[in-house]
Write a protein that holds these residues in place. Structure first.
Motif, short mmCIF file in Angstrom:
data_model
loop_
_atom_site.label_atom_id
_atom_site.label_comp_id
_atom_site.label_asym_id
_atom_site.label_seq_id
_atom_site.Cartn_x
_atom_site.Cartn_y
_atom_site.Cartn_z
N PRO A 1 0.83 -1.21 0.00
CA PRO A 1 0.00 0.00 0.00
C PRO A 1 0.86 1.25 0.00
O PRO A 1 1.99 1.26 0.48
CB PRO A 1 -0.81 -0.13 1.29
N LYS B 1 -2.83 4.60 7.82
CA LYS B 1 -3.17 4.61 6.40
C LYS B 1 -4.50 5.30 6.12
O LYS B 1 -4.92 5.36 4.96
CB LYS B 1 -3.23 3.17 5.87
N ASN B 2 -5.19 5.78 7.16
CA ASN B 2 -6.50 6.42 7.01
C ASN B 2 -7.51 5.46 6.39
O ASN B 2 -8.36 5.85 5.59
CB ASN B 2 -6.39 7.69 6.15
N TRP B 3 -7.42 4.21 6.77
CA TRP B 3 -8.32 3.18 6.25
C TRP B 3 -9.26 2.70 7.34
O TRP B 3 -8.96 2.79 8.53
CB TRP B 3 -7.52 1.97 5.73
N TRP C 1 -12.35 -0.71 7.80
CA TRP C 1 -12.96 -1.91 7.24
C TRP C 1 -14.39 -2.04 7.78
O TRP C 1 -14.65 -1.70 8.95
CB TRP C 1 -12.16 -3.15 7.63
N PRO D 1 -10.52 -2.47 2.33
CA PRO D 1 -10.34 -1.20 3.04
C PRO D 1 -10.97 -0.04 2.29
O PRO D 1 -10.98 0.01 1.06
CB PRO D 1 -8.81 -1.06 3.12
N HIS E 1 -11.27 4.35 2.36
CA HIS E 1 -10.62 5.55 2.87
C HIS E 1 -11.56 6.32 3.79
O HIS E 1 -12.79 6.31 3.62
CB HIS E 1 -10.16 6.45 1.73
N TYR E 2 -10.97 6.99 4.77
CA TYR E 2 -11.76 7.73 5.76
C TYR E 2 -12.62 8.81 5.12
O TYR E 2 -13.75 9.06 5.57
CB TYR E 2 -10.79 8.35 6.78
#
Length: 438
Positions: free
Chosen positions: A38, A90-92, A94, A136, A138-139
């Motif tokens: 990533p 990672k600003n992810w 789930w 995942p 993104h935020y």
């Protein structure tokens, strides 16, 4: 997935904003096949305080998950689900499906090695070679759903974040900007309004009951007390910074050094002629030896101090009077003297001890030299020992936050009492001075 410090629902530190430490290329074992790496997110681009945490119901802003049957192929279905984990580096985040009827959580396909459906019946063939895993998101690509309503937030904001020392975490309030209802629009004239969104409460971990646990009614119905609170208990003293022996040695060395310095000064004579108007102390020495310092107590000194304390305690009049009245006394070494020989940790069994002793065990007088029990112990004596007091140093973490805060509060209360006493004495002195002026 990152560690708990960067993926937990509670923000206890801003460690995810720290730049990474450069390591060796041999530090991590890489797989033999090429894997997806990533994109690295710079610390300045990471979100410090997340307004979306595990347990929130969110919906994707863009991206198609599926299509509804019977509708135009251009009709997209946005992803939707419950946040199960996050990655602040990672600003992810789930998602999982809301329920079995709404399987709209974004998923990816992973190839797996096919397995036999039934190993005992190979003719049934193999199972699937792919499986679905959470993908995942993104935020910035999710919208928060307000609890108890069907509205989604247009924008999220927060209050000032403060660090709660008692809880050991950052706390703040989060607000959602939503479209105002028709009544609100007519009343205020604003198309949007800001409301506070409560934080989700995750279900606690349920403790599995095993054979070592007892029923609550059984524990509360137990009224037999093995010892009385008025029975004296001698606990081990804290390890002192110094010992009387080391302080005496330091004092002797300091006296010897002063005597040698005086002798050297006499041998050197005056530093100026006899007809001089004054005297000159001479140039300051560049290296001055530090004064002798009392050292921490040695193991032998600690044993000697504890033995003397136990001797004074065991031969005291209060202990003897308490024993004459039918009371018991406990020493912190009673359990340790018995446990290495008969304790479960050494493979022993308490049932091997005699049911009673001839001379009384705990009821008999102690050795006045070191306070030990001289007549042996029985199973009845072991049952009467306050283990939680005799092993208080082993059962408590004195360096933990709980005990450090307790000592700090005790110190603050002591300082407050001293300040009050000093204020009273000062007030009393001022009153006496005022009386003298009159």
């Amino acid at each position: 997935m990152a560690g708990s410090a960067t993926s937990g629902s509670v923000l206890r530190s801003l460690r995810h904003l720290n730049p990474p430490t450069k390591g060796s290329k041999f530090a991590i074992r890489a797989p033999s096949h090429a894997a997806h790496t990533p994109k690295f997110v710079q610390p300045k681009d990471r979100i410090p305080f997340w307004n979306i945490v595990p347990g929130d119901h969110v919906k994707l802003k863009s991206g198609r998950v599926g299509q509804q049957d019977g509708l135009d192929s251009d009709e997209k279905i946005r992803g939707e689900g419950i946040v199960v984990r996050i990655d602040r580096e990672k600003n992810w985040l789930w998602l999982r499906d809301v329920d079995d009827k709404n399987k709209l959580a974004p998923k990816a396909i992973r190839h797996i090695i096919p397995r036999l459906v039934d190993p005992l019946a190979p003719e049934k063939g193999y199972g699937p070679n792919v499986t679905e895993i959470p993908r995942p998101v993104h935020y910035s690509n999710v919208m928060l759903k307000l609890p108890g309503s069907d509205q989604f937030a247009v924008r999220l904001s927060r209050s000032a974040a403060k660090y709660d020392k008692r809880k050991g975490m950052y706390v703040w309030k989060r607000y959602a900007t939503i479209k105002a209802s028709e009544e609100k629009l007519l009343e205020t004239g604003k198309a949007f309004e800001k409301v506070e969104v409560p934080w989700p409460s995750l279900p606690g971990k349920r403790r599995i009951r095993d054979s070592s646990m007892s029923d609550r009614n059984t524990v509360e119905g137990e009224s037999w007390a093995p010892w009385r609170p008025e029975d004296p208990v001698l606990l081990p003293e804290r390890k002192g910074i110094t010992s009387p022996q080391s302080e005496l040695r330091a004092q002797i060395l300091a006296d010897e050094r002063r005597q040698r310095d005086a002798e050297k000064q006499v041998e050197a004579g005056p530093s100026a002629p006899a007809d001089a108007l004054g005297t000159y102390a001479g140039f300051k020495q560049g290296r001055v030896k530090p004064p002798p310092i009392a050292q921490p107590p040695t193991p032998a000194e600690i044993i000697r101090m504890r033995t003397n304390a136990a001797s004074d305690w065991a031969s005291g009049e209060a202990i003897e009077a308490h024993r004459q009245e039918g009371g018991l006394s406990f020493h912190w070494r009673d359990y340790l003297d018995l446990a290495p020989r008969q304790g479960p940790a050494s493979g022993g069994d308490w049932s091997e001890l005699p049911a009673s002793t001839r001379k009384g065990g705990l009821d008999a007088p102690r050795d006045p030299r070191d306070g030990r029990i001289t007549d042996g112990l029985s199973r009845n004596d072991v049952d009467r020992m306050p283990i939680e007091l005799l092993m208080t140093r082993d059962l408590t973490n004195e360096r933990g936050l709980k005990w450090r805060m307790r000592r700090w509060k005790e110190k603050q209360a002591e300082m407050q009492q001293e300040a009050i006493q000093e204020h009273r004495e000062r007030s009393k002195l001022l009153k006496e001075l005022d009386a003298l002026k009159v």
